[in-house]
Design a protein around this motif. Structure first.
Motif, PDB file in Angstrom:
ATOM      1  N   ARG A  22       0.865  -1.176   0.000  1.00 16.10           N
ATOM      2  CA  ARG A  22       0.000   0.000   0.000  1.00 16.10           C
ATOM      3  C   ARG A  22       0.903   1.227   0.000  1.00 16.10           C
ATOM      4  N   GLU A  60       1.900   3.990   4.104  1.00 17.84           N
ATOM      5  CA  GLU A  60       1.229   3.454   5.292  1.00 17.84           C
ATOM      6  C   GLU A  60       2.110   3.541   6.543  1.00 17.84           C
ATOM      7  N   TYR A  96       2.388   1.537  10.437  1.00 19.44           N
ATOM      8  CA  TYR A  96       1.893   0.498  11.350  1.00 19.44           C
ATOM      9  C   TYR A  96       2.703   0.500  12.629  1.00 19.44           C
ATOM     10  N   LYS A 136      -4.601  -2.555  13.473  1.00 20.29           N
ATOM     11  CA  LYS A 136      -4.534  -2.079  12.082  1.00 20.29           C
ATOM     12  C   LYS A 136      -3.737  -3.072  11.220  1.00 20.29           C
ATOM     13  N   SER A 165      -5.844  -6.046  10.566  1.00 19.35           N
ATOM     14  CA  SER A 165      -6.976  -5.856   9.651  1.00 19.35           C
ATOM     15  C   SER A 165      -6.487  -5.715   8.206  1.00 19.35           C
ATOM     16  N   HIS A 166      -5.330  -5.088   7.983  1.00 20.27           N
ATOM     17  CA  HIS A 166      -4.819  -4.963   6.611  1.00 20.27           C
ATOM     18  C   HIS A 166      -4.192  -6.276   6.124  1.00 20.27           C
ATOM     19  N   TYR A 167      -3.632  -7.038   7.060  1.00 20.63           N
ATOM     20  CA  TYR A 167      -2.934  -8.288   6.683  1.00 20.63           C
ATOM     21  C   TYR A 167      -3.430  -9.420   7.599  1.00 20.63           C
TER      22      TYR A 167
END
Ligand SMILES: NC(=O)c1ccc[n+]([C@@H]2O[C@H](COP(=O)([O-])OP(=O)(O)OC[C@H]3O[C@@H](n4cnc5c(N)ncnc54)[C@H](O)[C@@H]3O)[C@@H](O)[C@H]2O)c1
Length: 361
Positions: A267, A270, A272, A321, A324-326
């Motif tokens: 992405r 980003e 994290y 987060k 949820s993305h991975y």
């Protein structure tokens, strides 16, 4: 042709783990490391043992003894390699050390990162660029969250932070340490190359990243250094907060696994927070307890009232987060697993050193 992974700081804790992990996943590894850790921290920070290990474990490993501050060198090397992924872990990583060497710190952490970003933009703008940032970008703001004191640790009293510190937490108007400020500069620049130029970049704001391959020293690598002190019967110094300060610890291989997940599904720009999360958090007093259980040796320590400047009293990462993305990524090593591996690694390394000294002496 094999995909090419360009890894800076390849002889450090994270860089070496990433090199081995990406190699096992079919990448040819191009590592950049000039053993600057030995310059920052002296002989105990020497990472040449890791370079020997990488050469033994990764058959076609290619090493460049290059300083990331060498702009022309970095631009030329990235243009020559044209990597499919760049993992940037080279850094001056200690907030205490930075105050004594602000130019080296900023030139390495901020300018070195810019050198790499610009090299990537010119040569391989489509290659995912993963930057190791730090939770020190939040400065000492986490210390303003109301806390409750438990028997062996501090914890957040505000239910808003029950899962830990999220990426939306402010990085502004707090005391970061000189190191934290140079990392803020690189973190924001990595985001900007994502947002402004549309490159697939991400910042991983690390809690305590650890594992058996750390050359832990007093100023950096808390668990690794603590274990070493225990095994050698050395005194560990606790700086303030009653020894109840909390860190979340993640095994370096779980960090590498996340980087690979990002490579596969990148992405732009980003951020994290990456750490062990609440489940793998511990205070210094709790870490003593676990290490003692594994080694059978009592931990010697002294307590100093003065805390380290800007040090977090309680910090653990909110991992929601990332998850949820991975969703396929998760933590695979518990805190106890990780500490056990660190103990085994130090016992082996210190045993070898003692044997060598015996032969030579
Ligand atoms: N270990 C942690 O607990 C932790 C926590 C949060 C963030 N981080 C970040 O993760 C990254 C990696 O940390 P680590 O623990 O692996 O550190 P490390 O010191 O073990 O590894 C960094 C490597 O970079 C190399 N290096 C330093 N300056 C260089 C330069 N100018 N040119 C080329 N090589 C250079 C060093 O020799 C070293 O081998 C850093 O950005 C650090 O700030 C680490």
């Amino acid at each position: 042709m094999a995909r090419r992974a360009f890894i800076t700081g390849s002889c450090g804790l994270i860089g070496s783990e990433v090199a081995v992990y990406f190699s096992k996943n079919g990448f040819k590894i191009y590592g950049v490391d000039n053993n600057q850790r030995a310059v920052f921290f002296g002989p105990e920070g020497d990472t040449s043992w890791t370079l020997r290990r990488l050469r033994a474990e990764i058959p076609d490993y290619q090493h460049f003894n290059l300083d990331i501050r060498d702009r022309a060198g970095i631009l030329a090397l990235v243009a020559e390699v044209k990597p499919d992924v760049i993992i940037h872990t080279a850094a001056q990583p200690s907030h205490d050390r930075a105050a004594a060497i602000p130019f080296d710190d900023f030139d390495t952490n901020a300018v070195g990162t810019l050198n790499l970003l610009e090299a990537a933009r010119r040569a391989c703008p489509e290659a995912p660029f993963v930057h190791m940032s730090t939770n020190k970008v939040y400065g000492d703001l986490p210390n303003t969250i109301p806390l409750r004191e438990l028997e062996t640790r501090w914890d957040y009293a505000d239910p808003q932070y029950e899962h830990g510190i999220p990426e939306t937490f402010s990085i502004d108007q707090s005391k970061h340490s000189i190191f934290g400020a140079s990392k803020v500069a690189s973190d924001v620049m990595v985001q900007e190359y994502g947002r402004y130029f549309g490159m697939p970049t991400c910042c991983l704001r690390g809690g305590c990243l650890t594992g058996p391959n750390h050359s832990g020293v007093e100023l950096h690598g808390f668990l690794s250094y603590l274990v070493r002190c225990n095994i050698e019967g050395r005194e560990y110094k606790i700086y303030g907060y009653k020894g109840k300060q909390v860190r979340d610890n993640i095994h370096s291989e779980d960090v590498a696994r996340f980087m690979h997940a990002f490579y596969e599904s990148p992405r732009c720009g980003e951020v994290y927070n990456i750490g062990g999360g609440k489940e793998n958090s511990c205070s210094i007093l709790e870490a003593f307890q676990i290490v003692q259980e594994f080694t059978g040796k009592p931990q010697k320590y002294t307590y100093l009232e003065q805390n380290r400047i800007g040090d977090h009293i309680c910090y653990y990462s909110d991992l929601r987060k990332m998850k949820s993305h991975y969703p396929k990524w998760s933590i695979t090593r518990t805190l106890r697993d990780t500490i056990r591996e660190i103990v085994e690694s130090w016992e082996e390394r210190l045993g070898k050193q003692a044997a060598k000294a015996g032969i030579e002496g």
